[in-house]
Every structure is written in C-alpha cells, then in structure tokens.
Design a protein around this motif. Structure first.
Motif, PDB file in Angstrom:
ATOM      1  N   TYR A 192     -73.291-124.107  -3.088  1.00  0.00           N
ATOM      2  CA  TYR A 192     -73.305-125.171  -2.083  1.00  0.00           C
ATOM      3  C   TYR A 192     -74.173-126.338  -2.546  1.00  0.00           C
ATOM      4  CZ  TYR A 192     -73.805-127.658   2.314  1.00  0.00           C
ATOM      5  OH  TYR A 192     -73.799-128.631   3.276  1.00  0.00           O
ATOM      6  N   LEU A 193     -75.309-126.044  -3.175  1.00  0.00           N
ATOM      7  CA  LEU A 193     -76.150-127.114  -3.707  1.00  0.00           C
ATOM      8  C   LEU A 193     -75.377-127.936  -4.730  1.00  0.00           C
ATOM      9  CD1 LEU A 193     -78.884-128.526  -3.883  1.00  0.00           C
ATOM     10  CD2 LEU A 193     -79.592-126.785  -5.557  1.00  0.00           C
ATOM     11  N   ALA A 194     -74.564-127.270  -5.539  1.00  0.00           N
ATOM     12  CA  ALA A 194     -73.744-127.985  -6.522  1.00  0.00           C
ATOM     13  C   ALA A 194     -72.712-128.870  -5.842  1.00  0.00           C
ATOM     14  CB  ALA A 194     -73.065-126.994  -7.452  1.00  0.00           C
ATOM     15  N   GLN A 195     -72.101-128.378  -4.766  1.00  0.00           N
ATOM     16  CA  GLN A 195     -71.147-129.196  -4.006  1.00  0.00           C
ATOM     17  C   GLN A 195     -71.814-130.450  -3.464  1.00  0.00           C
ATOM     18  OE1 GLN A 195     -69.287-126.586  -1.010  1.00  0.00           O
ATOM     19  NE2 GLN A 195     -67.360-127.307  -1.825  1.00  0.00           N
ATOM     20  N   VAL A 196     -72.999-130.269  -2.913  1.00  0.00           N
ATOM     21  CA  VAL A 196     -73.723-131.393  -2.321  1.00  0.00           C
ATOM     22  C   VAL A 196     -74.071-132.437  -3.375  1.00  0.00           C
ATOM     23  CG1 VAL A 196     -75.917-132.063  -1.253  1.00  0.00           C
ATOM     24  CG2 VAL A 196     -74.648-130.097  -0.374  1.00  0.00           C
ATOM     25  N   SER A 197     -74.633-131.993  -4.486  1.00  0.00           N
ATOM     26  CA  SER A 197     -75.078-132.954  -5.506  1.00  0.00           C
ATOM     27  C   SER A 197     -73.896-133.688  -6.135  1.00  0.00           C
ATOM     28  CB  SER A 197     -75.919-132.251  -6.580  1.00  0.00           C
ATOM     29  OG  SER A 197     -75.134-131.342  -7.320  1.00  0.00           O
ATOM     30  N   ARG A 198     -72.805-132.977  -6.329  1.00  0.00           N
ATOM     31  CA  ARG A 198     -71.625-133.639  -6.912  1.00  0.00           C
ATOM     32  C   ARG A 198     -71.003-134.621  -5.929  1.00  0.00           C
ATOM     33  NH1 ARG A 198     -70.674-128.415  -9.462  1.00  0.00           N
ATOM     34  NH2 ARG A 198     -70.975-128.643 -11.708  1.00  0.00           N
ATOM     35  N   ARG A 199     -70.983-134.259  -4.636  1.00  0.00           N
ATOM     36  CA  ARG A 199     -70.386-135.140  -3.642  1.00  0.00           C
ATOM     37  C   ARG A 199     -71.215-136.406  -3.455  1.00  0.00           C
ATOM     38  NH1 ARG A 199     -65.431-134.825  -2.363  1.00  0.00           N
ATOM     39  NH2 ARG A 199     -65.633-132.580  -2.048  1.00  0.00           N
ATOM     40  N   ILE A 200     -72.540-136.263  -3.475  1.00  0.00           N
ATOM     41  CA  ILE A 200     -73.403-137.414  -3.190  1.00  0.00           C
ATOM     42  C   ILE A 200     -73.757-138.192  -4.448  1.00  0.00           C
ATOM     43  CG2 ILE A 200     -75.699-138.083  -2.345  1.00  0.00           C
ATOM     44  CD1 ILE A 200     -75.463-135.883  -0.280  1.00  0.00           C
ATOM     45  N   ALA A 201     -74.113-137.479  -5.519  1.00  0.00           N
ATOM     46  CA  ALA A 201     -74.584-138.158  -6.733  1.00  0.00           C
ATOM     47  C   ALA A 201     -73.585-138.135  -7.873  1.00  0.00           C
ATOM     48  CB  ALA A 201     -75.905-137.525  -7.192  1.00  0.00           C
ATOM     49  N   GLY A 202     -72.527-137.332  -7.734  1.00  0.00           N
ATOM     50  CA  GLY A 202     -71.551-137.230  -8.810  1.00  0.00           C
ATOM     51  C   GLY A 202     -72.062-136.469 -10.014  1.00  0.00           C
ATOM     52  N   LYS A 203     -73.105-135.648  -9.810  1.00  0.00           N
ATOM     53  CA  LYS A 203     -73.721-134.905 -10.907  1.00  0.00           C
ATOM     54  C   LYS A 203     -74.034-133.485 -10.453  1.00  0.00           C
ATOM     55  CE  LYS A 203     -76.101-139.138 -12.336  1.00  0.00           C
ATOM     56  NZ  LYS A 203     -77.415-139.797 -12.406  1.00  0.00           N
ATOM     57  N   SER A 204     -74.151-132.595 -11.420  1.00  0.00           N
ATOM     58  CA  SER A 204     -74.546-131.228 -11.110  1.00  0.00           C
ATOM     59  C   SER A 204     -76.040-131.185 -10.801  1.00  0.00           C
ATOM     60  CB  SER A 204     -74.250-130.313 -12.296  1.00  0.00           C
ATOM     61  OG  SER A 204     -75.121-130.609 -13.375  1.00  0.00           O
ATOM     62  N   PRO A 205     -76.505-130.149 -10.078  1.00  0.00           N
ATOM     63  CA  PRO A 205     -77.949-130.029  -9.843  1.00  0.00           C
ATOM     64  C   PRO A 205     -78.742-129.977 -11.147  1.00  0.00           C
ATOM     65  CG  PRO A 205     -76.744-128.525  -8.423  1.00  0.00           C
ATOM     66  CD  PRO A 205     -75.739-129.101  -9.376  1.00  0.00           C
ATOM     67  N   LYS A 206     -78.212-129.292 -12.166  1.00  0.00           N
ATOM     68  CA  LYS A 206     -78.913-129.192 -13.439  1.00  0.00           C
ATOM     69  C   LYS A 206     -79.081-130.561 -14.082  1.00  0.00           C
ATOM     70  CE  LYS A 206     -80.881-127.176 -16.907  1.00  0.00           C
ATOM     71  NZ  LYS A 206     -82.301-126.799 -16.775  1.00  0.00           N
ATOM     72  N   ALA A 207     -78.050-131.392 -14.001  1.00  0.00           N
ATOM     73  CA  ALA A 207     -78.143-132.742 -14.570  1.00  0.00           C
ATOM     74  C   ALA A 207     -79.201-133.564 -13.849  1.00  0.00           C
ATOM     75  CB  ALA A 207     -76.785-133.442 -14.497  1.00  0.00           C
ATOM     76  N   ILE A 208     -79.268-133.419 -12.530  1.00  0.00           N
ATOM     77  CA  ILE A 208     -80.268-134.155 -11.754  1.00  0.00           C
ATOM     78  C   ILE A 208     -81.673-133.668 -12.092  1.00  0.00           C
ATOM     79  CG2 ILE A 208     -81.123-134.582  -9.419  1.00  0.00           C
ATOM     80  CD1 ILE A 208     -78.172-134.405  -8.500  1.00  0.00           C
ATOM     81  N   ILE A 209     -81.837-132.362 -12.199  1.00  0.00           N
ATOM     82  CA  ILE A 209     -83.144-131.801 -12.572  1.00  0.00           C
ATOM     83  C   ILE A 209     -83.575-132.317 -13.939  1.00  0.00           C
ATOM     84  CG2 ILE A 209     -84.354-129.671 -13.211  1.00  0.00           C
ATOM     85  CD1 ILE A 209     -82.599-128.254 -11.078  1.00  0.00           C
ATOM     86  N   ASP A 210     -82.652-132.268 -14.903  1.00  0.00           N
ATOM     87  CA  ASP A 210     -82.992-132.715 -16.261  1.00  0.00           C
ATOM     88  C   ASP A 210     -83.338-134.202 -16.298  1.00  0.00           C
ATOM     89  OD1 ASP A 210     -82.617-130.184 -17.205  1.00  0.00           O
ATOM     90  OD2 ASP A 210     -80.683-130.557 -18.152  1.00  0.00           O
ATOM     91  N   GLU A 211     -82.635-135.015 -15.519  1.00  0.00           N
ATOM     92  CA  GLU A 211     -82.939-136.446 -15.480  1.00  0.00           C
ATOM     93  C   GLU A 211     -84.334-136.701 -14.907  1.00  0.00           C
ATOM     94  OE1 GLU A 211     -79.837-138.448 -13.406  1.00  0.00           O
ATOM     95  OE2 GLU A 211     -78.333-138.069 -14.975  1.00  0.00           O
ATOM     96  N   TYR A 212     -84.647-136.015 -13.825  1.00  0.00           N
ATOM     97  CA  TYR A 212     -85.981-136.166 -13.246  1.00  0.00           C
ATOM     98  C   TYR A 212     -87.046-135.677 -14.210  1.00  0.00           C
ATOM     99  CZ  TYR A 212     -85.015-137.756  -8.506  1.00  0.00           C
ATOM    100  OH  TYR A 212     -84.675-138.518  -7.415  1.00  0.00           O
ATOM    101  N   LEU A 213     -86.743-134.585 -14.885  1.00  0.00           N
ATOM    102  CA  LEU A 213     -87.695-134.003 -15.821  1.00  0.00           C
ATOM    103  C   LEU A 213     -87.972-134.945 -16.989  1.00  0.00           C
ATOM    104  CD1 LEU A 213     -89.391-131.552 -16.634  1.00  0.00           C
ATOM    105  CD2 LEU A 213     -87.331-130.558 -17.677  1.00  0.00           C
ATOM    106  N   ILE A 214     -86.917-135.521 -17.555  1.00  0.00           N
ATOM    107  CA  ILE A 214     -87.120-136.379 -18.731  1.00  0.00           C
ATOM    108  C   ILE A 214     -87.852-137.662 -18.345  1.00  0.00           C
ATOM    109  CG2 ILE A 214     -84.943-137.679 -18.663  1.00  0.00           C
ATOM    110  CD1 ILE A 214     -86.653-136.195 -21.783  1.00  0.00           C
ATOM    111  N   LYS A 215     -87.598-138.162 -17.145  1.00  0.00           N
ATOM    112  CA  LYS A 215     -88.314-139.363 -16.699  1.00  0.00           C
ATOM    113  C   LYS A 215     -89.813-139.098 -16.572  1.00  0.00           C
ATOM    114  CE  LYS A 215     -84.490-141.568 -14.212  1.00  0.00           C
ATOM    115  NZ  LYS A 215     -83.951-141.916 -12.881  1.00  0.00           N
TER     116      LYS A 215
END
Length: 297
Positions: A225-248
């Motif tokens: 469900y978390l994956a559905q939410v992140s893809r619907r709102i941000a167009g990305k997987s939760p892992k991609a969002i985590i990695d982006e926040y992490l690298i920043k």
C-alpha cells in the motif's frame, strides 16, 4: 408496474464497495429491487486501485449461476467484470440455456485509475460470443467517476425488471445516477495524509534506517500500500524516495562538515565505507571523495 423478480449480477468483488457486486447490490436494493449474485473475481483493492486479483474458477461461477437460475429464475441479468476465457464461455452457455428476458453488459475493460482489467483475448471472446446475447451494452465512457457506469447499468437492470422498455429504463436510470452524483462522492482514502507521514518518518529515521519495510511498519500499513501511495502521488517507489532523501542528506554532510567519509558512512547506517561509496556512485555517478574534491575546485 409489474412485480419485480430478483436481478442476477455476474461480476467481480470490489473491496472498497465503489463498484462491482457490492455496488450492484446497493443500487438495486436502494431502488427497491433484490439482487442475487455470481462472483467472477475477488479483488484486493484500495481507493488507489487494484493490487491483486483472484479469478474464481469457471466451475464455481457456473455453479453460482445455475443455483440462482434454478431457484429464483431472474429474468434480468447484469454482467460486469469477466477476466478469463473459461468464465466467458460459462456465462455465454448459461445465457443460452436459461434465456433471461434482458441482459445488460457493463463493458468493464479499464479500472477508474486506467489500469487494464482484462486481456485482449478475453475482449475478443466477449465481442464474438457475449455481445450478441445482450439487450444493452454500457460503454466505458458512460461516466468517469469510479463505479458510476456500474451503478447506471444496475439501475437500468432494475427498471427493466419492473417491465419498463429499454428506452424508459435508460431514462430513469440516468435520472437516478444524476441524483447520486449530487448527493454522494467516491470513498476517499488517506493517501495524501499517509504520504506526508512517510516524509515525516524519513526525516526522523533517515540516519538509522533506509528499509521500506521499516517505514511501512512505522506507518502501520503494508509495503504494497505504501508503494501504491508513493507511486500515485510522487510517481516513484518508496525505495526511490528514501534513496533520494538519503543522498541529499549525505551531500549536505559532505559539503558542509569536516567529518570523514567513513564517519558519514557509519552515521547513515552503512556497513562499510565501500558499501557507502558504491551507493554514492550509483546515485551521483562519482565517488564521495571525487564529489568533495569537485566542491573545492
């Protein structure tokens, strides 16, 4: 008007009750009719879309139809989602055998989210075998809101069961649906709220955890469900969002502090400097050392 008989709906189950057999029963009951059912598929579904299907075996679908037809003899049949060739054949054989007075087909091909629900092979079989047996076919564009065409088809089926003509049934069904649009709206999930909670959790736990399952547990939802939410709102997987926040955050540490690369690596939970360097190179295309050098050049 004539006394109504039960209306048979042959379709799938919708976990959110916005469409499928649940909506059929609600609509027909609200209008004063009685719905009997044969379920073709069970969905694992949220307000964001369908996560998974379980297609009921054709033998069981046939048994449901036969039991209802033998017992209460519905004269109007409303058909919705059919996802397998075997079930198309079962439904077609049943219609030919029992010859109901009216067959209404809600042409379910795409979900309200635009996801394909049936294969091209099933669509071809429906066109060839099922459509010639139908009194009325409800096209997918009869409405755009989730379940609206479904409810319209059910309303048409109800009015036909009272003895109305096809034209009169459609007119009254449209009037009914217009009142539904005014007084009801789609069920709303908590996607936006959950997404913001996910971002807050990232800010709180990024230094200690970058695992999707960890954040799903923190938010008390499934990873799916978390994956559905992140893809619907941000167009990305939760892992991609985590990695982006992490690298920043890593970039900020490397560019604004004097901490060693090893210290930064351990601070963000990497098992080794080599593991950290591999992640950094994947995200930025260069090593942490080269990144630091580029800042001073």
């Amino acid at each position: 008007m004539n006394k109504t008989r039960p209306i048979l709906t042959i379709t799938g189950s919708d976990s959110t009750s916005g469409s499928g057999v649940q909506a059929d029963i609600k609509t027909i009951s609200e209008l004063g009719g009685y719905a009997v059912t044969a379920i073709t598929s069970i969905t694992v579904q949220t307000t964001l879309g369908i996560q998974e299907f379980y297609d009921v075996p054709a033998k069981i679908v046939a048994g449901q139809i036969e039991a209802v037809m033998n017992d209460v003899q519905p004269e109007v049949v409303k058909i919705g989602m059919i996802r397998t060739l075997d079930v198309v054949d079962v439904v077609v054989d049943s219609l030919r055998r029992y010859r109901p007075r009216h067959v209404i087909f809600d042409a379910v091909v795409l979900s309200s989210q635009g996801d394909a629900l049936v294969s091209e092979a099933v669509i071809a079989a429906v066109r060839q075998k099922l459509l010639p047996l139908c009194t009325l076919i409800i096209r997918p564009d009869e409405s755009k809101m989730h379940g609206l065409a479904n409810r319209y088809a059910s309303a048409v089926a109800y009015y036909l069961s009272t003895g109305e003509s096809v034209e009169q049934a459609q007119t009254q069904a449209r009037a009914y649906i217009n009142t539904q649009i005014v007084r009801t709206s789609d069920l709303q999930g908590r996607a936006s709220e959950l997404y913001n909670e996910f971002l807050d959790a990232l800010a709180a736990h990024l230094h200690t955890n970058s695992d999707v399952h960890f954040y799903a547990e923190v938010l008390n939802v499934s990873s799916r469900y978390l994956a559905q939410v992140s893809r619907r709102i941000a167009g990305k997987s939760p892992k991609a969002i985590i990695d982006e926040y992490l690298i920043k955050e890593i970039e900020r540490q490397l560019s604004t502090t004097d901490r060693t690369i090893q210290e930064v690596a351990y601070d963000f939970g990497f098992s080794s400097q080599a593991h950290f360097a591999k992640f950094f190179r994947k995200m930025k295309g260069q090593s942490p050392t080269d990144y630091r050098r580029s800042l001073s050049s």
